[in-house]
Scaffold this active site. Structure first.
Site, PDB file in Angstrom:
ATOM      1  CB  SER A  14      -0.956  -0.039   1.201  1.00 53.77           C
ATOM      2  OG  SER A  14      -0.244  -0.196   2.417  1.00 53.77           O
ATOM      3  CG  ASP A 186       1.197  11.036   7.563  1.00 57.52           C
ATOM      4  OD1 ASP A 186       1.852  10.099   8.073  1.00 57.52           O
ATOM      5  OD2 ASP A 186       0.524  10.899   6.527  1.00 57.52           O
ATOM      6  CG  HIS A 189       2.063   7.616   5.040  1.00 54.36           C
ATOM      7  ND1 HIS A 189       0.976   8.459   5.202  1.00 54.36           N
ATOM      8  CD2 HIS A 189       1.631   6.527   4.372  1.00 54.36           C
ATOM      9  CE1 HIS A 189      -0.090   7.898   4.634  1.00 54.36           C
ATOM     10  NE2 HIS A 189       0.291   6.724   4.133  1.00 54.36           N
TER      11      HIS A 189
END
Length: 257
Positions: A14, A186, A189
């Site tokens: 992902s 953040d 990530h």
């Protein structure tokens, strides 16, 4: 097709994979380390879960491909681990389904070739405060460090069961002081520092694995190393060295891995 043929390393997952070539990400670092040794191929899809991955597994990894990857590094789990949203929307995948999906991914990859090696990355931790600050309190309640731990442990247990190499990112990142701010951009990530830890963990696995042939960067020949040996001055301007030896300094920070 571009020759000569090199080992192919595929990064499949992902956003942790899709973003891995940005901002000194772990994909970009691996591509640099394996320059002239292996081709790093990115198959990253932000927002995806293991459920999405199964839908396109045959297209990304066809069993009848003429050339199969030497290594596949897989990451799914962070999005799966999110708690269900009352609306019914979101990326939540129930834990039993996640485990079964990852089992199917591993089973498929093992069929690619006898020489295809597999590494699963488990879900890393998240920082609630940062998610709230950058996104919303709602997202921070849905994506928690505890749910990441549960899915991480399930992934690693499956790896042990299926004899697949597994890397515990949930634990590895938290070994660093101030990991919440240093390792994440953040709250979700990876930062450059977080990616560095991922690279270290991957290189450790590749160094210690008893795979034949070895996929560690020091064991793979440098392409065309003997074709052209261009003499140039050493960094201290006192001796003449091969350009290949001179360029080795770019790997110095990874020499112990």
């Amino acid at each position: 097709m571009v020759g000569p043929m090199r080992p192919q390393f595929v990064l499949f997952g992902s956003s942790i994979v899709e973003f891995s070539c940005s901002n000194e990400g772990w994909g970009a670092v691996l591509a640099d380390i394996y320059a002239r040794k292996a081709d790093i191929l990115l198959r990253g899809y932000a927002g995806w879960t293991s459920r999405h991955a199964l839908r396109i597994l045959d297209q990304v990894f066809p069993l009848d491909a003429a050339l199969q990857p030497s290594l596949v590094i897989v990451y799914f789990g962070g999005n799966d681990s999110m708690h269900p949203h009352p609306s019914g929307f979101g990326t939540h995948v129930p834990l039993p389904e996640y485990i079964e999906n990852m089992r199917k991914i591993a089973t498929h990859l093992k069929k690619l070739s006898e020489k295809t090696r597999i590494i699963f990355l488990s879900a890393p931790p998240v920082c609630k405060e940062k998610i709230s600050e950058i996104y919303s309190d709602t997202l921070a309640e849905l994506r928690t460090i505890e749910s990441c731990r549960i899915y991480s442990e399930a992934c690693l247990a499956l790896c042990r069961e299926m004899d697949v190499k597994g890397i515990d990112l949930w634990t590895a990142l938290q070994k660093k002081d101030d990991w919440e701010t240093d390792c994440l951009t953040d709250g979700i990530h990876l930062s450059a520092e977080g990616s560095k830890i991922v690279v270290e963990e991957i290189l450790n696995v590749l160094r210690e694995a008893d795979w034949e042939p070895s996929l560690h960067w020091k064991s793979i020949p440098t392409e065309f190393e003997q074709v052209l040996s261009i003499p140039q001055l050493s960094p201290d301007f006192k001796t003449v060295v091969s350009i290949f030896k001179a360029s080795y300094c770019r790997y110095s920070q990874w020499d112990r891995f």
